[in-house]
Structures are given as structure tokens and as C-alpha cells.
Design an enzyme around this catalytic site. Structure first.
Site, short mmCIF file in Angstrom:
data_model
loop_
_atom_site.label_atom_id
_atom_site.label_comp_id
_atom_site.label_asym_id
_atom_site.label_seq_id
_atom_site.Cartn_x
_atom_site.Cartn_y
_atom_site.Cartn_z
N HIS A 48 0.82 -1.20 0.00
CA HIS A 48 0.00 0.00 0.00
C HIS A 48 0.87 1.27 0.00
CE1 HIS A 48 -3.66 2.20 0.91
NE2 HIS A 48 -2.99 2.87 1.83
N GLU A 70 -2.17 -4.84 -4.70
CA GLU A 70 -2.88 -4.42 -3.50
C GLU A 70 -4.31 -4.95 -3.48
OE1 GLU A 70 -4.12 -0.42 -3.42
OE2 GLU A 70 -3.77 -0.16 -1.30
N ASN A 409 26.00 -23.85 -3.40
CA ASN A 409 26.78 -25.07 -3.46
C ASN A 409 26.24 -26.11 -2.51
OD1 ASN A 409 28.81 -25.34 -5.30
ND2 ASN A 409 30.22 -24.03 -4.19
#
Lengths: 686, 120
Positions: A48, A70, A409
Site C-alpha cells: 500500500h 494491493e 553449493n
């Protein structure tokens, strides 16, 4: 008034990025079916704010996108829509889209419009309505009444008793109507009670207003917008018959009584032109990530407090100096000790300003792990600890990428898929743990997993086949693990698209070393691996070993020193066509005579009379030949380039306690020089 | 000159409002949420309070309700900054006692003309 809104852009972008981070971490905590109202509210609020700000500051693309976002969030918030995994994923992708749009704005670059469009389409599809939400539903002033083809409007305005209790003043409203044209106002006192019954907080008057103007009814209605529910309002067109000749407009009367103050308030001189200029000037600085740092008010207060202490000590010492009496020497020594303590504390506090909690570097991992584990089909739980551990902002920025690489990794090669884990008798969900803590003057970051661990045999055979070690070489476990940091080393059977293209671990180590840090790995096959990164807390200060060469003092960073020793004659070898080397256990280490490099007159040119300081940089070791070891101390690093110019073999300078300047040796640079010079130096040495 | 309290959790919006008002000669005090706004309102005297609706800790509607309960702000103008296009929030704000509202996005000129309406 011309206010340049761009001066607020940097702040808006900064807070929006923070808002996006909040959204992201909250979304990751939001599981399907969950409707924890506070979490949802937090997410909604961030979206918002970004929507409101982007619309205000003219970032229409962001405003349009966040509007759709929103709308969806609002439905979730009001529990019209249940949270599903696909909604969470779409929302996470929306966060990425908004971030890319804002980053493009910040860097003045482009973003992937097609990607944004596709995510927006998905949001709209979820909303079950294509397109219409995207349209800004800004209140259009709908002209509900007729357009004005009469002479004006008759406004019957009867405020309710409580109207002024909402801060609305009927006089203010009448004044506003007056700005539309000529007025004729009749005040009705009908409802006015006796003075004894009158309540000062109520409004008893009502008005019949004739407005002579060609404005539309909607314009008039807009003035009453705030009070529609607090008055009875009837607006009707003024017909020429109603207009009676005898009532002359009371406009003048109103001006005389009520409206007069308005005129004076109308034009407050726009003040402070210089301020605008200043703001515009400020704007010319690039809006970069490094532009500012957020400092907790407690840190600032601490600084102010310390500076206050310093001022007191200084004035005390000054006073003593003016009327110096030898009998006061002890008091003065106390004062100086105090000064020293405060100075040190001040230095520490200033350093702390640059320190940020490592959560800034850690907070991207929940998302990364969430995305990658689903992509890899693995179940992984991420544990974070020590997030409040602080380190220097610059170090933090530079450690980000190596950390990502190490975590990837671990996810990719370390942790196994659920079925493999099950077969190995482990829980299906693997654990990846990121931990940080302070140790001495360093920060330690650990990345551990309970995955497959490193396969020593595989590493060994790979290293043999790529010629890194000889087939019959006997290596300790430590050395074997260390091989994975060698350039061009990879044991991954298949190159995956996540990590492991054979580049990486060597780059990770190089990056960490550039920061003056170190990285190690320990592992147990079948049980997991732990990578430990040690980093200096700050780049501005380091621990240095002071050494003497001739009459000069040099500083060697302590992190790069392996050991210092008195050279034995039988260990010094002069290899034909090569430089001078020292045999230290099984290694041959190049000797670097510092006095030759810096062209000094040394106390001795015989290596056995001085000392060799073994240092490591760029992956190999050299022995620095110095006359004497002096003390160890923390030194503040000053750039030589900004103050003088770059010198080979020197990384910076510092000012010692006695005021002299000492050079800080650039160990990696010296290693490179020694490699390059070994052939040039040969006749000198031989 | 009038003193105005501006309450907004967004720093950039607060800066924009504050800068605009200061340029017009108002004295401005800022607060970052409803709770801070209420506390600052209690410790000072403001001619006008401008507050955002959606804020952490205390939202703007609650702030209006709390302020109206204080004798010092019983009649003071209080404006809501809202992005809600619909009437719901406006109605809710009015019921809480807000004087009026200003719909986001707005520019500095719109802000000033709205303020002139209530302080004029």
C-alpha cells in the site's frame, strides 16, 4: 508552487526496497491456508505504501502494478480469498517485479517489461478479472446533476448540530463557495435556542445561499464533500424568476466580516529559495545504494556523549597546562589516561556507525532456499542464527556474493534429495545452517549442512587427473579439502545450472582474501560439511606487525603472517636460474629482500643475521627478509593513492604513535612481484 | 503561523508533505505512526493534523478517534491521507471524527489548497 518531487525519490526508493524486503520475508512466513492477520496486514501495508508513494512521485508503472497487487492483498486481508501456495508464489514474484522496476528507476536502466506483464496477468487471472483492476479507479467527479444552464445555484445548507465537532466550519465552506462567484447568503436563526440552553459545541445556524456562477453542480457538491453526512443539503438551479431584484447581493457584507482574513492568508511569501537550490544540488549526486547509511539513534547518542567527555577532559588538561605546577604531574597523567580512554572509545563508537547486523546479508537466503529447494526437489530447512552480529557495511556488501555461492553449493551438491536421505537413514528434510558470531577482532560466518559431505577419494582423483597433485602424493584431510578452492576444480558429475561450472570456489576464496579474511572447510562424508569464513570486522583498521628494515618501519597485516623465524644457513638455497629460496619443512619458499625492493640501506644483508617473516598471499608463500620484529598494534589504514600515489608492494600507510608514517605492505602484491622478479633477479642472487 | 502535525509511516511522503508545508511558512512536526502522532499531539498544540490511514502500531482512524477524545483537539481540523478510492475508509474516517480527506496521489499544490480550505 513548483516543488521538485525528485528530491524525495531517493528516500522513496530506499523505503520501498525496505518494504519489499519486509514483504518478502513475511510472505515466506505465510504458509498456505494461513491467514495470520498481522502478517497479512504487514504485507498489505508495505504494498500500500509503495503504491501510494509511486503514484505520488510519478512512477506510474509501479503504481499500476502495485494497484493490482494491493487489490489481491486486500481480498486476502479481508478473508475473501484463502491463501494458497500459488498465491504466495505469485506474490513473491510480484515483489521481484516491483523490485526490478524500482531498481531500474534507481539505476536509470531498463527492466524486463514482458516479465512484469506476465506476472501482472497472473495476478489479474487470480483476481478473476482481466484488465479492469489495472485501471486507476481514482475518484472521478461524476457530475450527478445537470450542467449549469441557469444563472447559478440555490444552496440550502442545514448543518447538523454536531458538524463543527469534526473540525468543519460552515463559514469556511461558505467562503469556499464564494470563490466560485457572487453570493447572496441568508442566515436562518430559527433553531437558535435560548442562551441558557445553548451548547457552545453545537451548530444551530443554517443558510440559504444563492450562488451566481456558471460552474457545474458537481463543483458545488465537491465543496460539501466532507460534510455530506453532517448536513442536509439541497442544491437546485437558480431560475431567473427566483432571482428577485430587491435583494442585493450581500457579498460586500461577507467580505467585510468573514472573508477579510482569507485575503491575507492567501499569499504567504514562498520562503527559502536557497533551500530549493540546495535540494536540487543534492539531487545531482547519484542515487546509489552506498549513498547513505541508517544509524540507530543510540549510536549517535553514544557519540555525542563521548564527545562531551572529550571536551571536558580537554578543558581540564588545558586548565592544568595554563597554570602548570610540577606537583600536579600525577593529576595530569590521570587526565591524559582519561583522554586516551575516551579517544579509544570514540574511535570504537565511530567504527560502530559503519557496522550493520549481518541479517542484512542473511535475509536474502530464506527466499533463495525456498526457490531453489523446490526447483531441485529437495526438502530443506534453513536455520539462521547470530543475525544480530554486526560487521562493517563494506565488508557486508562484498561478502554477499561469496555467501550466495556457498549456500547454492550446499543446496546443489551438499544436501541430498529426500529419497537419498531416507535411504541413508537421515530425516528427509536437510538442514542448512547459517551462523555468525564474533571471535577476537574477527567475525566468523559458518555455513553448515547435514548433507552428503565431501568425498575425499573423488576430490583426490579429480585433483590427480587435473594435475594439481601427483598420484602418490600423501595429503592430510585438510589439504584434500583445500583442493576444492583451487582454480578450475569441480567434482560435480554434471554441470548444473545453479552452481558448479568449475568456477566458483577459487573465486570465493579470492574474494574473501581480498577482504583480508580466510575460508576453510571441514567435512565428514555422509554427515555434512561446514564452511567457516573469518573476516575482519572492518576494513578501516587492521592488526599489524611492525617490522624494521634499515631505518624504516613497515607494517605487515597479521592475518597474512604464517610464522617468523631465524633463518638457518643450511636451509637457504639458491636455485640455478631461480631466485633465492628457503626450505621450510617440505616447502621451498621464495625469499624477498625488502631492502632491495624499497632501495634501503639495511643493517644486514645476510639472511641468517635478520629474520624471515613467512607470509601468504595469492595462494603462495614468500619469506620477507627484515632486520627486526617490532611490536604488534592496531593501525588505521590510510590510502596512499589519495594522499600520495600508488607504490608497488605497498597497500597503504598509517601514522604511528610518534607521528611518523609507516607503509603497510601489500602481501599479495609482493608475492606477484617475487614471481615476476625471480628470473630478473637471478644474476644478483647468484 | 500555524503549526501542523503530519503523521505517516512512509518517510518519503512525510518529507514531501513536510517540505511543502514548510515552504509555505508553516511549522511542521513529523510522526512516523499513529502512536507517535498521538503522543506528539498531546505534548504540543497543533492547528491541524494530517494523518495517513494505514500505519503500523496505530492506524489513522484510531488516531482520529483518540484525538477527538482530547479536549484540545475536539474541534481541530484533522485530515486523512488516503489511497482508498472507495468511500469505505472515508466514511469510517468521518465517523471517527475526521474533518476531511485528501486522496493520494496528490501533488504539493493540491495539498496546499486543501490545507487552505481548513486553515483559511
Amino acid at each position: 508552487m513548483g516543488i521538485d518531487l525528485s528530491q524525495f525519490h531517493a528516500t522513496f526508493l530506499e523505503e520501498s526496497f525496505e518494504g519489499l524486503d519486509v514483504m518478502e520475508s513475511s510472505l515466506l512466513n505465510l504458509d498456505a491456508g494461513d491467514s495470520d492477520s498481522e502478517t497479512v496486514n504487514t504485507i498489505f501495508r508495505s504494498a500500500h505504501s509503495i503504491k501510494g508513494g509511486s503514484a505520488t512521485f510519478g512512477f506510474d508503472n509501479v503504481a499500476k502494478f502495485t494497484h493490482v497487487l494491493e487489490t489481491l492483498l486486500d481480498e486476502v486481508r479481508s478473508e475473501e480469498r484463502e491463501v494458497t501456495q500459488s498465491i504466495v508464489n505469485a506474490l513473491l514474484e510480484s515483489v521481484d517485479c516491483v523490485r526490478s522496476m524500482l531498481e531500474a528507476q534507481r539505476d536509470e536502466s531498463d527492466y524486463d517489461e514482458a516479465q512484469v506483464k506476465s506476472v501482472q496477468d497472473r495476478l489479474e487471472a487470480i483476481l478473476g478479472n482481466s484488465g479492469s483492476v489495472a485501471e486507476e479507479t481514482v475518484d472521478e467527479v461524476v457530475s450527478s446533476g445537470s450542467t449549469n444552464n441557469s444563472e447559478g445555484w440555490l444552496i440550502d445548507f442545514k448543518p447538523h448540530l454536531n458538524m463543527i465537532q469534526t473540525g468543519n466550519d460552515p463559514v469556511r465552506i461558505i467562503r469556499e463557495i464564494k470563490s466560485l462567484g457572487l453570493l447572496e447568503v441568508k442566515t436562518s436563526f430559527d433553531k437558535l435556542p435560548d442562551l441558557s440552553e445553548m451548547n457552545a459545541e453545537d451548530c444551530y445556524l443554517s443558510w440559504e445561499i444563492e450562488l451566481y456562477s456558471d460552474v457545474d453542480e458537481s463543483v458545488v457538491r465537491e465543496i460539501f464533500e466532507w460534510v455530506e453526512d453532517e448536513c442536509d443539503l439541497v442544491i437546485s438551479p437558480l431560475s431567473s424568476e427566483i432571482k428577485t431584484e430587491e435583494t442585493s447581493p450581500v457579498e460586500e457584507m461577507l467580505t467585510a466580516t468573514e472573508v477579510a482574513p482569507v485575503q491575507t492568508q492567501q499569499n504567504p511569501e514562498p520562503v527559502v529559495e536557497p533551500e530549493i537550490k540546495k535540494a536540487v544540488k543534492k539531487r545531482t549526486k547519484p542515487v546509489g545504494e552506498n549513498a547513505s547509511i541508517r544509524v540507530g539513534i543510540d549510536k549517535v547518542d553514544e557519540l555525542i556523549n563521548l564527545v562531551g567527555e572529550l571536551v571536558i577532559t580537554q578543558s581540564m588538561l588545558g586548565e592544568m597546562g595554563r597554570n602548570f605546577d610540577p606537583s600536579n604531574i600525577e593529576k595530569m597523567m590521570d587526565g591524559l589516561a582519561q583522554l586516551e580512554r575516551h579517544t579509544r572509545e570514540l574511535q570504537e563508537s565511530v567504527m560502530r556507525i559503519r557496522m550493520l547486523p549481518i541479517s542484512f546479508a542473511f535475509n536474502r537466503f530464506p527466499r533463495l532456499v525456498h526457490d531453489l529447494s523446490s526447483k531441485l526437489g529437495k526438502k530443506i530447512e534453513l536455520k539462521l542464527s547470530g543475525e544480530a552480529t554486526e560487521l562493517d557495511k563494506t565488508v557486508m556488501e562484498k561478502i554477499g556474493d561469496p555467501l550466495v555461492h556457498l549456500v547454492r553449493n550446499s543446496l546443489d551438491h551438499g544436501l541430498e534429495t529426500p529419497d537419498i536421505r531416507k535411504a541413508a537413514g537421515k530425516p528427509e528434510t536437510g538442514v542448512l545452517h547459517l551462523n555468525a558470531y564474533h571471535k577476537g577482532g574477527s567475525i566468523i560466518i559458518e555455513i553448515s549442512d547435514d548433507g552428503a559431505g565431501l568425498n575425499k577419494e573423488k576430490i583426490r582423483s579429480k585433483a590427480v587427473s587435473s594435475g594439481l597433485i601427483a598420484e602418490d602424493e600423501i595429503l592430510t584431510d585438510e589439504k584434500i579439502y583445500d583442493l576444492i578452492f583451487q582454480p578450475g576444480f569441480s567434482t560435480a558429475e554434471a554441470v548444473s545450472d545453479l552452481s558448479g561450472r568449475g568456477v566458483g570456489m577459487d573465486v570465493v576464496r579470492r574474494n574473501i582474501r581480498e577482504l583480508g579474511g580466510a575460508v576453510d572447510i571441514v567435512s565428514k562424508e555422509g554427515e555434512g560439511s561446514k564452511i567457516t569464513i573469518r573476516l575482519p570486522l572492518t576494513l578501516a583498521i587492521m592488526d599489524g606487525q611492525l617490522v624494521r628494515v634499515g631505518n624504516e618501519t613497515y607494517i605487515i597485516p597479521i592475518v597474512s603472517i604464517i610464522e617468523s623465524l631465524q633463518a638457518k644457513k643450511e636451509s637457504i638455497n639458491k636455485i640455478v636460474d631461480q631466485a633465492e629460496v628457503y626450505k621450510l619443512r617440505d616447502e621451498y619458499i621464495n625469499i624477498v629482500r625488502l631492502y632491495e625492493i624499497f632501495d634501503l640501506q639495511p643493517e644486514t644483508t645476510d639472511v641468517t643475521n635478520g629474520l624471515l617473516v613467512m607470509v601468504e598471499g595469492e595462494g603462495s608463500k614468500i619469506g620477507l627478509f627484515v632486520d627486526e620484529l617490532l611490536g604488534q598494534q592496531q593501525v588505521v589504514i590510510k590510502s596512499l593513492e589519495t594522499n600520495y600515489r600508488r607504490i608497488e608492494g605497498v597497500s597503504g600507510a598509517t601514522i604511528l604513535g610518534d607521528g611518523t608514517v609507516a607503509m603497510i605492505l601489500d602481501v599479495p602484491g609482493l608475492v606477484v612481484m617475487s614471481r615476476a622478479k625471480s628470473s630478473v633477479n637471478e644474476d644478483k642472487v647468484a | 503561523m500555524a503549526t501542523i502535525l503530519t503523521v505517516d509511516d512512509s518517510t518519503s511522503m512525510r518529507q514531501m508533505v513536510s517540505f511543502t508545508l514548510k515552504q509555505s511558512g508553516f511549522d511542521v512536526v513529523e510522526a512516523a505512526d499513529g502512536a507517535e502522532g498521538l503522543q506528539k499531539a498531546k505534548s504540543g498544540k497543533f492547528n491541524l493534523i494530517i494523518t495517513d490511514v494505514n500505519m503500523p502500531k496505530m492506524d489513522g482512524i484510531t488516531l482520529v478517534r483518540e484525538l477527538r477524545a482530547l479536549p484540545a483537539y475536539k474541534f481541530a481540523p484533522i485530515l486523512l491521507l488516503t489511497t482508498e478510492a472507495g468511500m469505505d475508509k472515508k466514511k469510517e474516517g468521518k465517523e471517527a471524527g475526521a474533518t476531511g480527506w485528501l486522496v493520494k496521489p496528490f501533488n504539493p499544490d493540491q495539498l496546499l489548497s486543501t490545507i487552505k480550505k481548513v486553515l483559511g
